[in-house]
Design an enzyme around this catalytic site. Structure first.
Site, PDB file in Angstrom:
ATOM      1  N   SER A   1       0.986  -1.301   0.064  1.00 28.57           N
ATOM      2  CA  SER A   1       0.024  -0.209   0.177  1.00 28.57           C
ATOM      3  C   SER A   1       0.892   1.200  -0.039  1.00 28.57           C
ATOM      4  CB  SER A   1      -0.913  -0.045   1.181  1.00 28.57           C
ATOM      5  OG  SER A   1      -0.197   0.256   2.459  1.00 28.57           O
ATOM      6  N   CYS A   2       2.074   1.159   0.280  1.00 29.12           N
ATOM      7  CA  CYS A   2       2.943   2.354   0.318  1.00 29.12           C
ATOM      8  C   CYS A   2       3.980   2.673  -0.750  1.00 29.12           C
ATOM      9  CB  CYS A   2       3.604   2.208   1.559  1.00 29.12           C
ATOM     10  SG  CYS A   2       2.689   2.132   2.909  1.00 29.12           S
ATOM     11  N   PHE A   3       4.888   1.710  -1.177  1.00 24.23           N
ATOM     12  CA  PHE A   3       5.985   2.068  -2.069  1.00 24.23           C
ATOM     13  C   PHE A   3       5.331   2.604  -3.265  1.00 24.23           C
ATOM     14  CE2 PHE A   3       9.277  -0.709   0.040  1.00 24.23           C
ATOM     15  CZ  PHE A   3       9.473   0.067   1.160  1.00 24.23           C
TER      16      PHE A   3
END
Ligand code: UDX
Length: 433
Positions: A265-267
């Site tokens: 969900s982040c990078f």
């Protein structure tokens, strides 16, 4: 301290549990009643090791409560964390609609509150958001001034899925971005029991630290994957090469594992959002463009090498082991299993897939393949196997008995090559067969 948390997703719930562990009283606020009911039964709405045990404990003791009444939660607490979602729009920019509505609700509630209240932004947001949308909305709705009548802070979350409780309780650093001393002192009192270094910055710098950290970690992975493709052709093992590289303390050994690319969900979201911000500022981001491009190349590369080495995949029975973007989670966001399975289907392969936790989530993305919980059954059926998530159980398969397999392609270095003596095997980043 009494703390309200707006948004009970991954970050909100784990932050609430960690703050409860530190002895605070937590009220979790969400608009979805079903979600709060599940939480009150001691079960997280996602899979994360250790979370259910701690959640049950704090619900039993009354340290964690839930409510749909955000305004009342703000009135009876000393500080409010904003942990709502910041998804990407189609163009990679950040969707700030949840932040706007949370800030509006907080501002309206604070209008009638006399005590000093601190609002802490925890979700990852584009630099400028806390002092822009959030502060302006809260000031407008409350008629109060941030930095004097109320506290405004930005405290980014650095936890990894699968290790969320450990990372919450043992952070490398706590970054506190704020504009006044009173707010900083409250934040310092809250987080000092963790024993980690607390870095004071401006809210905008705190936001940028989060984006820059995730982009650098993603860059390490894409760099390793680029070196990996060169190593394969030169006849070298990239794991040996990066072990030597990582021994330089200026580099360190972390995030130098070649594989099918980064998901989660982040990078992907944060690198895209940073690129988007740069574009708005009329700046080029050739390095970050390359980071994202490498991440698209790697899943295709895996399938291309498999086909070149072991023959056409059209019409062949291919088992995909691993759908989660990494082990110990049921999260499939941006998982590299998605482009690999699409590439296999485009070639006409007959795909079946398995995963210990993520089948349910993945079915929504690709409904028209067969899924199985039974690892042995899927291995008996398959001609080819692609390993795309390094779940520990894949390392303990009795591969020696799977002599019917035409090839095993390991996209995550999850099995010991010694156990593959009787099977044709190729692992990403190792010399091409
Ligand atoms: C990441 C950051 O680590 C965390 O600090 C931040 O707050 C949120 O984003 P997360 O997405 O949970 O955490 O997972 P992480 O362990 O960082 O892995 C991300 C992806 O990179 C996974 O798909 C993983 O397989 C891949 N990866 C990681 C590699 O391909 N190689 C590596 O060496 C490390």
């Amino acid at each position: 301290m009494n703390i309200s948390i707006i948004g009970t997703g991954y970050v909100g719930l784990t932050t609430g549990i960690a703050l409860a562990e530190l002895g605070n009283q937590i009220i979790l606020v969400d608009l979805i009643k079903e979600k709060l009911d599940i939480i009150m039964s001691g079960v997280a709405p996602f899979f994360e090791p250790g979370v259910n045990e701690l959640l049950s404990k704090h619900i039993r003791t009354g340290n964690i409560k839930t409510t749909m009444d955000g305004a009342n939660a703000i009135m009876v607490t000393d500080m409010t964390f904003i942990t709502v979602g910041t998804p990407s729009r189609k163009d990679g920019s950040m969707d700030d609609s949840h932040i706007r509505s949370a800030s509006k609700m907080i501002g309206e509630a604070l209008k009638d509150k006399e005590d000093f209240h601190v609002v802490v932004m925890k979700s990852t947001v584009v630099p400028g958001t806390t002092l822009g949308i959030i502060r302006e909305t809260i000031e407008r709705q409350s008629g109060k001034k941030g930095g004097s009548d109320l506290g405004i802070a930005m405290c980014p979350e650095f936890l990894r899925e699968g290790a969320a409780m450990h990372d919450s309780m043992h952070p490398d650093r706590v970054v506190v971005g704020c504009i006044d001393d009173r707010t900083y002192e409250i934040m310092e009192r809250l987080f000092s029991p963790l024993g980690s270094r607390i870095l004071r910055t401006s809210p905008t710098a705190a936001e940028m630290i989060k984006y820059a950290s995730n982009s650098l970690l993603a860059t390490k992975i894409s760099f390793t994957n680029e070196i990996s493709r060169i190593c394969e052709k030169v006849g070298l093992d990239v794991y040996e090469i990066m072990e030597g590289v990582g021994l330089d303390f200026r580099i360190n050994p972390m995030f130098l594992k070649a594989g099918a690319g980064f998901g989660g969900s982040c990078f992907p979201k944060d690198v895209s959002a940073l690129m988007n911000l740069a574009k708005q500022l009329d700046l080029d981001t050739p390095l970050l463009n390359g980071v994202m491009k490498n991440n698209e190349i790697q899943p295709q590369h895996l399938v291309e090498v498999a086909e070149r080495t072991f023959g056409p995949l059209g019409g062949r029975r291919v088992a995909v082991l691993g759908l989660a973007f990494k082990p110990d989670t049921d999260d499939i966001r941006e998982t590299r299993s998605l482009p690999v399975i699409r590439a296999l289907m485009d070639r006409g392969a007959v795909v079946r897939a398995t995963d210990p936790k993520a089948i349910g989530n993945f079915k929504a993305a690709i409904p028209d393949i067969v899924y199985s919980d039974d690892l042995e059954e899927i291995l008996d059926w398959a001609e080819f196997v692609f390993i795309l998530t390094e779940w520990p159980e894949y390392g303990t398969i009795d591969w020696g008995s799977k002599t019917h397999l035409s090839a095993v392609i390991d996209g995550r270095r999850s099995v010991d090559p010694v156990s593959m003596k009787n099977v044709k095997y190729w692992a990403i980043g190792s010399p091409l067969p």
